[in-house]
Design an enzyme around this catalytic site. Structure first.
Site, PDB file in Angstrom:
ATOM      1  N   GLU A  54       0.858  -1.185   0.000  1.00  0.00           N
ATOM      2  CA  GLU A  54       0.000   0.000   0.000  1.00  0.00           C
ATOM      3  C   GLU A  54       0.893   1.233   0.000  1.00  0.00           C
ATOM      4  O   GLU A  54       1.650   1.471   0.941  1.00  0.00           O
ATOM      5  CB  GLU A  54      -0.902   0.007   1.237  1.00  0.00           C
ATOM      6  CG  GLU A  54      -1.878   1.168   1.257  1.00  0.00           C
ATOM      7  CD  GLU A  54      -2.676   1.224   2.541  1.00  0.00           C
ATOM      8  OE1 GLU A  54      -2.686   2.293   3.181  1.00  0.00           O
ATOM      9  OE2 GLU A  54      -3.276   0.183   2.917  1.00  0.00           O
ATOM     10  N   CYS A 105      -2.211   8.764   2.660  1.00  0.00           N
ATOM     11  CA  CYS A 105      -1.951   8.316   1.290  1.00  0.00           C
ATOM     12  C   CYS A 105      -3.047   8.698   0.306  1.00  0.00           C
ATOM     13  O   CYS A 105      -2.825   8.691  -0.902  1.00  0.00           O
ATOM     14  CB  CYS A 105      -1.709   6.810   1.262  1.00  0.00           C
ATOM     15  SG  CYS A 105      -3.095   5.829   1.862  1.00  0.00           S
TER      16      CYS A 105
END
Length: 461
Positions: A235, A269
């Site tokens: 990720e 993110c």
């Protein structure tokens, strides 16, 4: 001599704790034990035992709620109000693992679809994949650990977890709670270590599954070095895009965009980074964002009044400052912010019309900066949104169903939010990046699926 990792409050840089670094000999022993635990099938933890451990874990976390929240704020710089939300999510995440255990089921496979399968009965079941190595990031120091470690415990996989160097205390607290809840210590090992040791661990052939949350540069490098057979999930980040349609409710939208862009000072993110506004509306929208951002209180995350805390390290403040300076020199207009507030903090910043070929437009800022652009059509906005090697979550604000559906269909994203910011997430939904933004699918249930493997039995009767 045992080396230690000092942990500091990222606002005032005062030392708040330390953890001993693990050397390879110790980690090698942990990994050998994990391998033997997986090989000894008779010694696998039964599901009811894993459920009991996780239930006790959730209770202990709730009992220590404020301590866990303060620790998140103190070591990670996330304001207390948001740190408390993270603890709630982490506790709920443990509960999700318990619920998902019942879903780790197989299915019957029909065998008599052709004559060749006659006289046979077949079914599948799911088994733990083996030793898991989890390498985590700093920005959600408790909840990310829960997302990586609790699924391993739930599926019956022994796990070694390396926290981010900046935020190991929350990880250690969670591992210690697991032990207190009854998990035998050899099933979960806390392994803070230096970079060469971490790489040696990750690429060891005994690792069955590698879970990574962090920078794309490091994640893709480690994936390229994995031993044959090691599965993984990565990720990374992106440069999240928001499209504003002329029908959007601007008044309702502004608080949402401010939260999505400046939550944890943009160190998320899927933080709102690039806002594409219709021609003739960009100036007003950008000014409204700037007015709201200018009212955010920047300070030490452990103070109740703080809305935006420090960046995780001083050099990140310097980097963000350099990127904004580049944008200003290239012609962007700074509507608010654009200044260091100190060695560890940067003012929430709104940029209007930065050029499309500079860092703030093409790379992940990971700081408190939101850029506003102007486009003639929604097609232009979608084209800019898709014109990057990253693809994660995106959003559109619109009260026009046709426009919303067009964005859903044409945006290159794993999730498209309608009338919500790009950083929205609940922990049972799929959460993943496309292209350079990641590999595999996160989310509690999806991670548990990845940490198991299917086995089929075919019985001839």
């Amino acid at each position: 001599m045992t080396r230690t990792l000092e942990v500091v409050n990222p606002f005032d840089l005062n030392v708040i704790g330390s953890v001993p670094l693990k050397g390879w000999d110790e980690i090698d022993s942990y990994l050998s034990t994990a391998t033997q635990l997986h090989k000894n099938r008779k010694g696998w933890l039964p599901a009811h035992h894993r459920i009991e451990i996780l239930r006790k874990t959730a209770v202990l976390m709730q009992d220590r709620f404020e301590n866990l929240a303060f620790q998140i704020a103190n070591e990670g710089g996330k304001p207390l109000v948001d740190a408390r939300v993270e603890v709630t999510r982490a506790i709920d995440g443990v509960g999700l693992c318990i619920k998902e255990i019942a879903g780790l089921a197989g299915k019957q496979i029909p065998m008599n679809l052709t004559q060749a399968g006659d006289g046979r009965t077949a079914f599948t079941q799911r088994e733990p994949i083996g030793p898991v190595v989890a390498v985590s990031a700093f920005n959600h120091p408790l909840n990310l650990i829960v997302h990586q470690v609790a699924p391993a415990i739930a599926t019956g996989c022994p796990v070694l977890v390396k926290p981010a160097d900046d935020t190991p205390l929350s990880c250690k607290a969670f591992v210690d709670i697991l032990y207190e809840a009854g998990l035998p210590e050899e099933w979960c090992c806390f392994v803070p270590c230096d970079i060469p040791t971490a790489e040696k661990l990750v690429t060891d052939p005994r690792v069955a599954f590698f879970s990574f949350i962090g920078s794309a540069k490091v994640g893709w490098m480690l994936k390229s070095k994995l031993a044959p057979g090691t599965r993984c999930a990565l990720e990374h980040g992106g440069a999240a895009s928001v499209i504003i349609d002329s029908s959007a409710d601007i008044e309702a939208m502004i608080p949402s965009l401010v939260k999505g862009g400046f939550y944890h000072s943009g160190q998320v993110c899927v933080s709102v980074q690039r806002v594409m506004a219709p021609k003739g509306m960009a100036d007003d929208i950008a000014q409204l964002l700037a007015d709201a951002a200018s009212k955010l209180c920047v300070g030490n995350a452990i103070d109740e009044q703080t809305d935006a805390g420090p960046l995780i390290r001083p050099h990140e403040v310097d980097r963000v400052s350099n990127w904004v300076a580049e944008a200003k020199q290239a012609g962007a207009k700074i509507l608010t912010g654009g200044d260091k507030l100190g060695a560890t903090t940067y003012a929430p910043t709104v940029l209007l019309r930065p050029p499309l070929d500079i860092k703030v437009s093409r790379q992940e800022i990971f700081g408190p900066v939101v850029c506003v652009y102007e486009h003639d059509t929604i097609d232009d906005s979608i084209s800019q949104a898709n014109d990057l090697p990253f693809a994660f979550q995106a959003s559109i604000y619109s009260n026009n169903l046709d426009m919303a559906m067009k964005a859903i269909e044409q945006l290159d994203a794993t999730a498209v939010m309608v009338n919500d910011h790009t950083a929205f997430r609940v922990d049972w939904m799929p959460f993943a990046g496309r292209k350079q933004s990641g590999y595999g699918i996160g989310g509690i249930g999806y991670t548990m699926h990845d940490m198991t493997q299917e086995k089929m039995a075919v019985i001839k009767v």
